[in-house]
Motif scaffolding. Structure first.
Motif, short mmCIF file in Angstrom:
data_model
loop_
_atom_site.label_atom_id
_atom_site.label_comp_id
_atom_site.label_asym_id
_atom_site.label_seq_id
_atom_site.Cartn_x
_atom_site.Cartn_y
_atom_site.Cartn_z
N THR B 12 0.85 -1.37 -0.09
CA THR B 12 -0.15 0.17 0.01
C THR B 12 0.85 1.18 -0.13
OG1 THR B 12 -1.47 -1.21 1.26
CG2 THR B 12 -1.99 1.18 1.18
N PRO B 13 0.73 2.22 -1.03
CA PRO B 13 1.73 2.98 -1.15
C PRO B 13 1.36 4.17 -0.33
CG PRO B 13 0.17 3.29 -3.02
CD PRO B 13 -0.34 2.00 -2.35
N LEU B 14 1.35 4.19 1.04
CA LEU B 14 0.91 5.13 1.95
C LEU B 14 2.16 5.49 2.60
CD1 LEU B 14 -1.90 6.80 2.68
CD2 LEU B 14 -1.98 5.02 4.57
N PRO B 15 2.64 6.66 2.53
CA PRO B 15 4.00 6.94 3.18
C PRO B 15 3.80 6.71 4.77
CG PRO B 15 3.44 8.84 1.83
CD PRO B 15 2.18 7.79 2.03
N THR B 16 4.89 6.36 5.66
CA THR B 16 4.63 6.10 7.17
C THR B 16 4.15 7.23 7.79
OG1 THR B 16 6.68 4.45 6.77
CG2 THR B 16 6.08 5.21 8.93
N LEU B 77 1.96 -3.17 3.79
CA LEU B 77 3.39 -2.69 3.75
C LEU B 77 3.46 -1.76 2.83
CD1 LEU B 77 6.00 -4.24 4.81
CD2 LEU B 77 6.12 -5.47 2.55
N ASN B 78 4.26 -0.63 3.17
CA ASN B 78 4.39 0.41 2.22
C ASN B 78 5.89 0.46 1.61
OD1 ASN B 78 6.28 1.74 3.98
ND2 ASN B 78 4.75 3.07 4.70
N GLY B 79 6.29 1.12 0.60
CA GLY B 79 7.60 1.01 0.24
C GLY B 79 8.94 1.34 1.19
#
Lengths: 224, 224
Positions: B12-16, B77-79
């Protein structure tokens, strides 16, 4: 209005009909809160809306706390031999954190619970948390053990996870395998989508307070 | 906006920083609902008041459900390699039915959780439900097992209940005892009021999807 009894149980002189009448309005509150728990996990409404709902929930809690028990709900027994444990973590009718678990005996020695689990019971993605299955099994197996007509506590619980259990409907079943002195050995399984996903064995023991109580009753010539 | 990954995890491309910002208003809602769960068990306000509060709770739920996920929250899990599992039954930050459990590693191989349990966690009168202890241990031991730097699932969990655990503060600790091939053996204990009340042993296994993924990565020359 409650008196102490062995094992911390409370004798409470509330007629069964009155317990049931109170459950008539208390259980719908718990069911509504269980639904709110699910919505709290799944909601994607905007921040401002979440903050307003949080204030509503806090106001609801404050109204309920205007008069409340000092501690936990306990386990009660009335003069009709009817027992209730409204706060129990597995089956408490007023406990919105408890899974919606209702246990039935099939008359042939098997205790069974058909439960549908959702967003609040997740562990691995889309699967039931292994610890939730342990909670269901621990309680169901304890009920099966005590159906041997003596109070028991969990001694050792061994759970074998055969495969992941998907969220949704499942069936848990438990039965007494054998009794050995003060120990009762119970077997259990969980099945979902037609397959057994978990197997368990529990050793349940008669607690000291019950052994001492029974010994006193025998010494007094009143027990059987 | 989420992609599938091995084991059902979602990329999921959501920044921490954005995950943390959303937690800033979502976690207080879950904490408020957890408090409501407790009040729902302990309240002794009159019937009419319970019925009004039930209607308030239903209205709050309806507002949250105006926009919601189709199913459970999943594991993301994000990038940046940051993972979150908001609905998890043991540690989900948005799950009001989960005990308020936060796990810390002590740097010397022990994973630890200090948890205070109350009315929603009762089994025997005034004592923690054995199944709640199993839930805490299953999760904590799984985290300890995976700290051996490979994903694991619970295979077998054996829990020995030495004595009843009173409601209130407790400490749970888990550590890897040994690794044997695809199995990781974890030991754990629960202590309350200075005494060990529960001991546990768990055998955790590397799931098939992780073995297959690792084998593919090795075949592609990209893994290590």
């Amino acid at each position: 209005v409650s008196g102490g009894a062995p094992g911390g149980f409370s004798f409470t002189p509330l007629p069964t009909a009155e317990v049931r009448r109170q459950e008539g309005y208390l259980v719908p509150l718990a069911d509504a809160v269980r639904d709110l728990v699910d919505a709290t996990i799944r909601s994607t409404v905007p921040e401002a809306e979440v903050r307003e709902v949080t204030a509503l929930v806090e106001a609801a809690t404050e109204r309920l706390r205007a008069r409340q028990l000092d501690g936990a709900a306990g386990v009660h027994l009335n003069g009709e031999g009817y027992s209730w444990q409204w706060g129990n973590a597995a089956v408490g009718l007023r406990n919105a954190a408890a899974p919606p678990m209702r246990i039935e005996a099939d008359g042939a020695g098997v205790h069974r619970a058909d439960v549908t689990l959702g967003a609040a019971h997740e562990g691995p993605p889309g699967k039931v948390h292994g610890g939730v299955l342990a909670l269901l099994l621990d309680h169901l197996m304890g009920v099966a053990a005590s159906s041997g007509r003596r109070p028991t506590l969990t001694g050792t619980l061994t759970i074998r996870y055969r495969s992941a259990t998907g969220l949704g409907p499942l069936r848990a079943e438990a039965w007494i395998d054998r009794e050995e002195g003060l120990k009762t050995v119970v077997l259990a399984r969980v099945a979902a989508a037609g397959a057994t996903t978990v197997e368990a064995e529990g050793v349940f023991v008669v607690p000291r307070w019950a052994r001492e109580y029974a010994a006193r009753e025998r010494a007094n010539g009143t027990g059987g």
